[in-house]
Write a protein that holds these residues in place. Structure first.
Motif, PDB file in Angstrom:
ATOM      1  N   GLU A  23       0.812  -1.214   0.000  1.00 34.14           N
ATOM      2  CA  GLU A  23       0.000   0.000   0.000  1.00 34.14           C
ATOM      3  C   GLU A  23       0.849   1.270   0.000  1.00 34.14           C
ATOM      4  O   GLU A  23       0.483   2.258  -0.633  1.00 34.14           O
ATOM      5  CB  GLU A  23      -0.946   0.002   1.198  1.00 34.14           C
ATOM      6  CG  GLU A  23      -2.051  -1.027   1.089  1.00 34.14           C
ATOM      7  CD  GLU A  23      -2.951  -0.816  -0.115  1.00 34.14           C
ATOM      8  OE1 GLU A  23      -3.411   0.331  -0.324  1.00 34.14           O
ATOM      9  OE2 GLU A  23      -3.186  -1.779  -0.864  1.00 34.14           O
ATOM     10  N   GLY A  83     -10.315  -4.744   8.249  1.00 39.38           N
ATOM     11  CA  GLY A  83     -11.026  -3.887   7.304  1.00 39.38           C
ATOM     12  C   GLY A  83     -12.032  -2.977   7.980  1.00 39.38           C
ATOM     13  O   GLY A  83     -12.160  -1.803   7.637  1.00 39.38           O
ATOM     14  N   LEU A 143      -9.386   0.068   8.606  1.00 37.55           N
ATOM     15  CA  LEU A 143      -9.544   0.682   7.293  1.00 37.55           C
ATOM     16  C   LEU A 143     -10.910   1.333   7.102  1.00 37.55           C
ATOM     17  O   LEU A 143     -11.133   2.014   6.101  1.00 37.55           O
ATOM     18  CB  LEU A 143      -9.306  -0.367   6.199  1.00 37.55           C
ATOM     19  CG  LEU A 143      -7.930  -1.051   6.228  1.00 37.55           C
ATOM     20  CD1 LEU A 143      -7.854  -2.116   5.154  1.00 37.55           C
ATOM     21  CD2 LEU A 143      -6.820  -0.027   6.071  1.00 37.55           C
TER      22      LEU A 143
END
Length: 141
Positions: A29, A91, A95
């Protein structure tokens, strides 16, 4: 009923694979995503993660000693289920992606290939045992 030692071995396999994925995913990333795009970066990560999963499974098998094929499957399944739970939690909590985004990603080519690579973790202990030419899995639990 799970065979003795399958849960700690599965948790250990999960821990090794998750740690490797966390490091590689962070590098992907921060470095690769912007240089080559998100999909290509994920696809380049897959063979590395599969190799690291195999090496991790082999290490777990060496530490656990000779075990049956069923035990190896149980270890892989436990590791995979823990990995899926951790992926969803990461996630959602870090995130900010919801469960629907996690599921939607599975319907993309890159997401499906990533999921299939992760699902290989279920059989990775058996593959590692077979590939080493050792007597892993030839004895009873």
């Amino acid at each position: 009923m799970l065979r003795q030692g399958a849960v700690p071995a599965g948790a250990g396999l999960f821990g090794l694979v998750f740690a490797a994925g966390f490091v590689l995913g962070t590098l992907r990333e921060l470095v690769l995503r912007h240089a080559i795009g998100p999909d290509v970066a994920r696809l380049l990560e897959l063979p590395v993660m599969i190799t690291l999963s195999w090496l991790s499974a082999r290490w777990i098998l060496r530490r656990a000693g000779k075990r049956s094929a069923r035990w190896q499957f149980e270890v892989g399944l436990i590791a995979f289920l823990l990995l899926m739970a951790a992926e969803m939690a990461l996630g959602i909590l870090i995130l900010g992606r919801g469960l629907s985004a996690f599921i939607a990603d599975l319907f993309t080519l890159t997401g499906m290939l990533s999921f299939l690579a992760q699902a290989l973790l279920i059989v990775m202990p058996r593959l590692a045992a077979s590939a080493t030419g050792s007597s892993y899995g030839r004895t009873a639990p």
